[in-house]
Design a protein around this motif. Structure first.
Motif, short mmCIF file in Angstrom:
data_model
loop_
_atom_site.label_atom_id
_atom_site.label_comp_id
_atom_site.label_asym_id
_atom_site.label_seq_id
_atom_site.Cartn_x
_atom_site.Cartn_y
_atom_site.Cartn_z
N GLU A 1 45.56 43.89 39.28
CA GLU A 1 44.99 44.74 40.31
C GLU A 1 43.58 44.23 40.61
O GLU A 1 42.87 43.79 39.70
N GLY B 1 50.68 43.52 47.58
CA GLY B 1 50.18 44.51 48.52
C GLY B 1 48.66 44.56 48.47
O GLY B 1 48.05 44.19 47.47
N ALA B 2 48.07 45.05 49.57
CA ALA B 2 46.61 45.11 49.62
C ALA B 2 46.18 46.10 50.70
O ALA B 2 47.02 46.62 51.44
N GLY B 3 44.89 46.37 50.77
CA GLY B 3 44.40 47.23 51.85
C GLY B 3 43.01 47.76 51.55
O GLY B 3 42.41 47.44 50.52
N GLN C 1 51.23 42.90 36.37
CA GLN C 1 50.51 42.92 37.63
C GLN C 1 49.04 42.60 37.39
O GLN C 1 48.54 42.72 36.26
N ARG D 1 59.12 49.64 35.63
CA ARG D 1 59.98 50.32 36.61
C ARG D 1 61.43 50.19 36.19
O ARG D 1 61.82 49.18 35.59
N SER E 1 47.59 50.11 39.59
CA SER E 1 46.64 50.82 40.45
C SER E 1 45.93 52.02 39.80
O SER E 1 44.80 52.32 40.20
N ALA F 1 41.43 46.89 47.91
CA ALA F 1 42.20 46.77 46.68
C ALA F 1 43.38 45.87 46.96
O ALA F 1 43.84 45.78 48.10
N PHE F 2 43.84 45.20 45.94
CA PHE F 2 45.06 44.39 46.11
C PHE F 2 45.79 44.33 44.78
O PHE F 2 45.22 44.60 43.72
N GLY F 3 47.07 44.02 44.89
CA GLY F 3 47.85 43.86 43.67
C GLY F 3 48.66 42.58 43.77
O GLY F 3 48.96 42.13 44.88
N HIS G 1 52.55 50.80 38.14
CA HIS G 1 51.72 49.72 38.69
C HIS G 1 50.36 49.76 37.98
O HIS G 1 50.10 50.66 37.18
N PHE H 1 47.63 54.77 49.15
CA PHE H 1 46.23 54.79 48.67
C PHE H 1 45.34 53.79 49.39
O PHE H 1 44.19 53.57 48.98
N VAL H 2 45.87 53.12 50.41
CA VAL H 2 45.02 52.23 51.21
C VAL H 2 45.25 52.49 52.70
O VAL H 2 46.31 52.92 53.12
N GLN I 1 42.34 51.51 39.11
CA GLN I 1 41.37 51.73 40.20
C GLN I 1 40.68 53.08 40.01
O GLN I 1 39.46 53.19 40.05
N PHE J 1 50.90 51.60 51.92
CA PHE J 1 50.74 52.12 50.56
C PHE J 1 49.86 53.35 50.70
O PHE J 1 48.82 53.29 51.37
N1 PHE Z 1 50.25 49.03 43.50
C1 PHE Z 1 50.99 48.45 44.59
C2 PHE Z 1 52.39 48.09 44.12
O1 PHE Z 1 52.59 47.99 42.94
C3 PHE Z 1 50.31 47.20 45.13
C4 PHE Z 1 49.01 47.46 45.77
C5 PHE Z 1 47.84 47.35 45.05
C6 PHE Z 1 48.92 47.79 47.10
C7 PHE Z 1 46.62 47.59 45.64
C8 PHE Z 1 47.73 48.00 47.73
C9 PHE Z 1 46.59 47.89 46.99
O2 PHE Z 1 53.28 47.88 44.88
#
Ligand code: PHE
Length: 343
Positions: free
Chosen positions: A210, A282-284, A208, A195, A171, A305-307, A169, A250-251, A174, A248
């Motif tokens: 981020e 995803g986010a958080g 992606q 993946r 992330s 953060a969000f993706g 990802h 990390f959030v 970050q 997730f």
């Molecule tokens: N990195 C996560 C994924 O690939 C997405 C994500 C990003 C979730 C940032 C939360 C915050 O699924």
């Protein structure tokens, strides 16, 4: 005699100037050099009858002239031969318009990425990049993903020799950003992720974007407002955004966010599996443990953060139901997308 030599020289220069562009020098060769009727041989004839005291001086000029004429004709003929090789076989109209060179177009994924970047640059974000070949630390460890996390499975991750891997990802950017820059931070990191997955909605390589915002006093409300603005800017003003609790590592809290279905506007149809919603990403809120790992005080700073999947947005935008089409680079497919006009 001297006069004659001068006149012949002059008339030769004129004839040569006229003949050079046509490349036809045979006529001048005959006129000046041919043994039977050429001007030079007949001058030589005349020369023989001259009194011997005149011979040395006239002989010199005559010789000069002869050499000069031979030399110029030879040069002209050589030149004509080379030019001939490059002359088109048939006459053609040089005023006809040329064949336009074939131009490529920007790949649909790059087009969507540029649109997304534009939306965030407008909000004062800057763009960060990170390596596609990552270490376990940045891709997992620092993102608080425990050793037994399913995402670390050999089934899901491309591992490389030497403890490296292809980032799963965006992330890890970050972490890289928080380690090198102090808050306030407002960045996006678009790029490739990998993946071990391949079906109509998964490609082993995908894209992606981020997002990360860190400062004092950042709230979940800021995250929600940002996602709403993003989705409305990418799709249309009427798009609704929904956040669902999710996990997730990390959030905290973590969420997934959806948009109201672009096809049925929330009523439920085939595109959204009758739910009325399409999954976006995803986010958080940045996990306190992640802050500690990069040396930031979680009591002082907060962040979100969000993706999102760039390919997924491109699929929705262009009505493509197989993600792999984007990467097979079949020129007919790319042309169709280009023809539909992009955004
Ligand atoms: N990195 C996560 C994924 O690939 C997405 C994500 C990003 C979730 C940032 C939360 C915050 O699924």
């Amino acid at each position: 005699m001297e006069n004659k030599i001068r006149q012949i020289k002059q008339s030769f220069e004129e004839d040569l100037r006229a003949a050079l562009p046509t490349g036809r020098l045979a006529d001048i060769r005959i006129k000046y050099l041919s043994r039977r009727q050429g001007m030079i041989p007949s001058l030589l004839q005349e020369f023989r009858g001259l009194p011997s005291e005149q011979k040395p001086a006239i002989g010199r000029s005559l010789n000069h002239l002869k050499q000069h004429i031979e030399e110029e004709i030879r040069k002209g003929e050589n030149h004509a031969r080379t030019a001939d090789r490059f002359r088109p076989q048939e006459d053609f109209d040089i005023t006809l318009p040329g064949v336009p060179p074939a131009l490529g177009s920007i790949h649909p994924i790059s087009q969507i990425q540029e649109i997304l970047e534009g939306i965030f640059l407008e909000m004062g974000y800057s763009i960060e990049e990170g390596p596609e070949v990552e270490t376990d630390f940045y891709n997992f460890e620092a993102l608080h993903m425990p050793k037994d996390h399913p995402a670390r499975d050999m089934q899901d991750t491309f591992y490389l020799p030497g403890g490296l891997l292809l980032r799963t990802h965006t992330s890890p950017v970050q972490i890289r950003t928080m380690k090198k820059q102090r808050p306030p931070l407002k960045i996006i990191a678009p790029g490739k992720a990998f993946r071990r997955d391949s079906d109509i909605s998964h490609s082993p390589m995908f894209h992606q974007l981020e997002g990360l915002v860190v400062d004092e006093g950042i709230t979940f409300g800021d995250l929600k407002g940002t996602l709403e603005h993003l989705c409305r800017a990418v799709f249309d003003e009427g798009t609704r955004v929904r956040l669902r609790p999710s996990y997730f590592p990390f959030v905290e809290p973590g969420a997934e966010y959806d948009i109201s279905c672009l096809v049925c506007d929330g009523k439920g149809c085939r595109s959204c599996g009758s739910t009325g919603w399409l999954e976006m990403g995803g986010a958080g809120m940045v996990h306190p443990e992640v802050f500690r790992t990069v040396g930031l005080d979680p009591e002082k700073f907060s962040g979100f953060a969000f993706g999102l999947g760039i390919d997924r947005i491109a699929m929705l935008r262009y009505g493509i139901d197989d993600i792999r089409l984007f990467f097979e680079n079949d020129i007919r497919f790319l042309r169709q997308i280009q023809d539909c006009g992009g955004y």
